[in-house]
Design a protein around this motif. Structure first.
Motif, PDB file in Angstrom:
ATOM      1  N   CYS A 130       0.860  -1.175   0.000  1.00 26.35           N
ATOM      2  CA  CYS A 130       0.000   0.000   0.000  1.00 26.35           C
ATOM      3  C   CYS A 130       0.903   1.233   0.000  1.00 26.35           C
ATOM      4  O   CYS A 130       1.829   1.333   0.820  1.00 26.35           O
ATOM      5  N   ALA A 131       0.638   2.163  -0.919  1.00 30.36           N
ATOM      6  CA  ALA A 131       1.500   3.331  -1.077  1.00 30.36           C
ATOM      7  C   ALA A 131       0.781   4.609  -0.671  1.00 30.36           C
ATOM      8  O   ALA A 131      -0.440   4.711  -0.774  1.00 30.36           O
ATOM      9  N   LEU A 132       1.576   5.559  -0.187  1.00 30.72           N
ATOM     10  CA  LEU A 132       1.081   6.893   0.130  1.00 30.72           C
ATOM     11  C   LEU A 132       1.778   7.915  -0.765  1.00 30.72           C
ATOM     12  O   LEU A 132       2.963   7.766  -1.065  1.00 30.72           O
ATOM     13  N   ILE A 133       1.039   8.922  -1.160  1.00 32.07           N
ATOM     14  CA  ILE A 133       1.614  10.029  -1.932  1.00 32.07           C
ATOM     15  C   ILE A 133       1.221  11.332  -1.261  1.00 32.07           C
ATOM     16  O   ILE A 133       0.033  11.629  -1.103  1.00 32.07           O
ATOM     17  N   GLU A 147     -11.447   3.319  -8.020  1.00 33.67           N
ATOM     18  CA  GLU A 147     -12.614   3.418  -7.135  1.00 33.67           C
ATOM     19  C   GLU A 147     -12.230   3.274  -5.669  1.00 33.67           C
ATOM     20  O   GLU A 147     -12.804   3.915  -4.792  1.00 33.67           O
ATOM     21  N   TYR A 148     -11.236   2.428  -5.378  1.00 32.77           N
ATOM     22  CA  TYR A 148     -10.897   2.149  -3.986  1.00 32.77           C
ATOM     23  C   TYR A 148      -9.713   2.973  -3.471  1.00 32.77           C
ATOM     24  O   TYR A 148      -9.279   2.805  -2.335  1.00 32.77           O
ATOM     25  N   ASP A 149      -9.147   3.853  -4.293  1.00 29.55           N
ATOM     26  CA  ASP A 149      -8.106   4.758  -3.813  1.00 29.55           C
ATOM     27  C   ASP A 149      -8.737   5.826  -2.925  1.00 29.55           C
ATOM     28  O   ASP A 149      -9.938   6.106  -3.027  1.00 29.55           O
ATOM     29  N   GLN A 150      -7.926   6.433  -2.072  1.00 30.06           N
ATOM     30  CA  GLN A 150      -8.440   7.426  -1.126  1.00 30.06           C
ATOM     31  C   GLN A 150      -7.681   8.737  -1.258  1.00 30.06           C
ATOM     32  O   GLN A 150      -6.459   8.737  -1.426  1.00 30.06           O
ATOM     33  N   LEU A 195      -2.917   4.585  -2.051  1.00 31.30           N
ATOM     34  CA  LEU A 195      -3.090   3.670  -3.180  1.00 31.30           C
ATOM     35  C   LEU A 195      -2.957   2.231  -2.691  1.00 31.30           C
ATOM     36  O   LEU A 195      -1.839   1.699  -2.606  1.00 31.30           O
ATOM     37  N   PRO A 196      -4.057   1.581  -2.329  1.00 29.13           N
ATOM     38  CA  PRO A 196      -3.980   0.172  -1.910  1.00 29.13           C
ATOM     39  C   PRO A 196      -3.511  -0.714  -3.061  1.00 29.13           C
ATOM     40  O   PRO A 196      -3.670  -0.371  -4.246  1.00 29.13           O
ATOM     41  N   HIS A 197      -2.922  -1.852  -2.711  1.00 34.01           N
ATOM     42  CA  HIS A 197      -2.492  -2.856  -3.700  1.00 34.01           C
ATOM     43  C   HIS A 197      -1.515  -2.252  -4.711  1.00 34.01           C
ATOM     44  O   HIS A 197      -1.576  -2.571  -5.913  1.00 34.01           O
ATOM     45  N   THR A 198      -0.635  -1.388  -4.246  1.00 33.79           N
ATOM     46  CA  THR A 198       0.280  -0.702  -5.158  1.00 33.79           C
ATOM     47  C   THR A 198       1.708  -0.769  -4.629  1.00 33.79           C
ATOM     48  O   THR A 198       1.978  -0.386  -3.491  1.00 33.79           O
TER      49      THR A 198
END
Length: 289
Positions: free
Chosen positions: A160-163, A199-202, A215-218
């Protein structure tokens, strides 16, 4: 849909529930007391004739798409009125009303109420966790939401990634063109970011002109590629600020992974530090922690 529009929808739903409560009280009076049934309740089209039904049938598609339960409400409302018609017809013919039919009617009525309570609860939650200017999610449940993503990643061995995104020289925009122009820039930025999300990104408004994307699953490389595409898209924005004036902005991006044993605040800090590194390196670029 803006927060003001969302508030209007919530108000309409609450008004519609009151209309239906009033209809239900009148139906009970007819069934229990010596009062003739309303002709509308004896109609096959009763669900379209009551005030609630008239309101529901005029709802715009934008409102109906807010929640999947709206489609369930349509069938539940019709089923409930069909039950009410059977009860009213029996009463009008001076026939006894079987308990099972009365119980089924109340089950259908409760089902309709449950749908509306669920919708209202979720819309209230959305209203109070969304930034009123940009529509991005605010920080109210940020850590809790990211912890859930972290737990999911642990269970399924996913990344899971953060930007972290920060607009470059945003203070200059406010100083030169005014805060109204700054607001338009923030709104345009969020619209641009959302257009690139799954759709599932936040997306969260982290503070001021700073935004956080989850970004889940990334994997890290995928998050970097995504950030480069988004950075380029932001740089090409032509934002109208009035009087035929347009401005361009750029952003600095910091990318980090949420590690399995991370404290969430630590993961956010890594993304934040990577973003500051992008600024130190010249802005309008992506830096990876």
């Amino acid at each position: 849909m803006s927060n003001t529009q969302l508030e209007d929808v919530i108000g309409e739903i609450e008004q519609a529930i009151e209309w239906h409560q009033s209809w239900y009280r009148n139906l009970l009076r007819s069934l229990i007391a010596d009062i003739p049934a309303d002709d509308q309740d004896l109609s096959d089209n009763a669900h379209n004739l009551c005030r609630f039904g008239q309101w529901f049938n005029k709802l715009p598609e934008q409102t109906l798409n807010l929640h999947p339960y709206f489609s369930e409400i349509a069938s539940a409302h019709q089923k409930m009125h069909q039950g009410a018609k059977v009860l009213s017809s029996l009463k009008e013919s001076n026939s006894a009303i079987p308990v099972n039919l009365l119980d089924q009617f109340h089950t259908d009525l409760d089902s309709l109420r449950d749908y509306f309570e669920a919708i209202n609860d979720e819309l209230y939650e959305l209203l109070h966790t969304r930034d009123p200017l940009t529509g991005a999610t605010n920080r109210a449940n940020l850590v809790e939401n990211l912890q859930k993503e972290q737990e999911l990643c642990k269970r399924k061995s996913l990344s899971c990634a953060l930007i972290m995104i920060d607009l470059d020289h945003f203070k200059r925009v406010n100083d030169e063109f005014g805060h109204g122009a700054g607001d338009k820039v923030l709104i345009a930025l969020v619209k641009c970011i959302k257009s690139h999300l799954r759709e599932y990104d936040q997306l969260y408004r982290y503070g001021g002109e700073e935004f956080l994307v989850c970004l889940p699953h990334t994997e890290l490389e995928g998050a970097k590629s995504f950030s480069e595409r988004l950075r380029a898209a932001v740089a090409t924005l032509k934002i109208e600020i009035g009087n035929d004036k347009h401005i361009n902005v750029t952003g600095s991006f910091g990318v980090a992974l949420i590690n399995a044993n991370d404290d969430i605040e630590t993961a956010i800090e890594r993304a934040d530090q990577a973003m500051y590194q992008a600024k130190k390196s010249g802005r309008n670029r992506v830096s990876v922690a």
